[in-house]
Design an enzyme around this catalytic site. Structure first.
Site: not given
Ligand SMILES: Cc1cc2nc3c(=O)[nH]c(=O)nc-3n(C[C@H](O)[C@H](O)[C@H](O)COP(=O)(O)O)c2cc1C
Length: 367
Positions: A181, A323
């Site tokens: 971004y 997640r």
């Molecule tokens: C549905 C969804 C929406 C996300 N939206 C953002 C966001 O708004 N800002 C951001 O920095 N990362 C966003 N991410 C990334 C997560 O914050 C995180 O860094 C990424 O999913 C890896 O972590 P996890 O393995 O615990 O899911 C999003 C991830 C998911 C699954």
């Protein structure tokens, strides 16, 4: 006591434990406003026991949204529903945080379940902006190159949103400078080909973020936490990398940034990323050690033992889960049970708590 469940103090703000809700776009707003969905989504995770709960990316200007349904914070009015959410999170003993964002060249795209690629202007889309007129990929629009004046205006938009967030009860602000971004686009030589003070050298490519962080820090009354999320690497030769992230973290620390939230990727469509359990943790570890600043680890952290080990071995100060917390908003309560620690449960849920679990006392009543 498991390290994962120990208190974490930064600038006189105490997080009840080391577990945070990572920002997650919900693509469920109309004109940027938070609604009942955001209330239910965020407050459930505060009830679940996370020490800090971040909103999804909240756009500081309308064209800074990823999709037309993104959360926005470009006016005072946007904070009315958010203030109610922050109050509830706070009353659960968690710190409420807002992630301030601008999508840059990845703006004006469909939310995941509504289509793919760019949303045309006739359907509520807009022409995205970026450091240089280079599209993210074939299915994205070519952005308009931001002028220096518009960069300054956006820095002001970040600072104004931060001040309003504080007034609305958010005790933490995270600047989103990751995932391809706008701010990340300026950092990376792959997306930033500018010839002015905001492009070229490391100093110039990091200038937008450094000035933005300084403006946000100035706008925030004490005590307020300021986090910056970065993509520690583009995972691509010639792109942004971990060495530059360490140097950036050192500079951000002197500006008053409290913590670097260490993610990766998002700026190069076809980068090969070795995704696996805890794959980004080494970035948090290295930045913490070499830049001497607090860090958060994020990405495929799913088990209590794994999360506790990250904190115990000093790889990071916080773990942020995304997640896994969608699968189970009560993950922190379950983790405490797995790790054999009697974490406080909400009084209303005590009949379901493990024997000996104390009642939760909101943090603001502790001092
Ligand atoms: C549905 C969804 C929406 C996300 N939206 C953002 C966001 O708004 N800002 C951001 O920095 N990362 C966003 N991410 C990334 C997560 O914050 C995180 O860094 C990424 O999913 C890896 O972590 P996890 O393995 O615990 O899911 C999003 C991830 C998911 C699954």
């Amino acid at each position: 006591m498991p390290h994962l469940l120990s208190e974490f103090r930064l600038r006189d703000i105490a997080l009840a434990n080391r577990i945070g809700v990572s920002p997650m776009c919900q693509y469920s707003s109309v004109d940027g406003f938070a609604n009942d969905w955001h209330f239910a989504h965020l407050t459930a995770r505060a009830v679940g026991g996370a020490g800090i709960v971040f909103t999804e990316a909240a756009a500081v200007s309308p064209e800074g949204r990823i999709s037309p349904q993104d959360l926005g914070v470009w006016s005072e009015k946007h904070f009315e529903p958010l203030a109610r959410i922050a109050r509830f999170i706070d009353a659960q003993g968690a710190v409420a945080g807002v992630q301030l964002a601008h999508a840059g060249r990845k703006g004006s795209t469909y939310r995941p379940w509504s289509g793919r690629g760019a949303v045309p202007e006739a359907l509520g889309g807009w022409r995205p902006v970026g450091p240089s007129a280079i599209a993210f990929s074939d299915s994205y629009a070519t952005p308009v190159e931001l002028s220096a004046d518009r960069i300054k205006a956006l820095q002001l938009a970040f600072a104004t949103a931060a001040a309003r967030a504080h007034a609305a009860g958010f005790r933490a602000v995270e600047i989103h400078a990751a995932h391809g971004y706008l701010l990340h686009e300026f950092l990376s030589p792959l997306s930033n080909r500018r010839a002015d003070d905001y492009g070229g050298s490391f100093d110039n490519r990091t200038r937008f973020l450094r000035e933005c962080a300084a403006a946000v820090r100035r706008a925030l009354p004490e005590p307020s936490l300021l986090f910056v999320r970065i993509s520690a690497t583009d995972w691509t030769e010639g792109g942004w990398d971990v060495d530059q992230s360490v140097e950036l973290a050192r500079r951000l620390k002197t500006i008053g940034v409290d913590l670097i939230d260490c993610s990766s990727g998002g700026n190069v469509e076809k980068a090969e990323i070795p995704v696996g359990p805890g794959y980004q943790v080494p970035f948090a570890q290295r930045i913490r050690r070499e830049a001497d600043i607090a860090t958060a680890a994020v990405g495929m952290i799913t088990s209590p033992a794994q999360a506790d080990q990250i904190i115990r071995t000093g790889q990071a100060d916080l773990v942020l889960l995304a997640r896994e917390l969608l699968r189970d908003p009560y993950w922190p309560l379950r983790a405490a049970q797995d790790l054999g620690y009697p974490m406080p449960w909400p009084a209303q849920y005590l009949r379901a708590a493990p024997a000996g679990a104390p009642e939760r006392t909101p943090a603001h009543e502790l001092d």
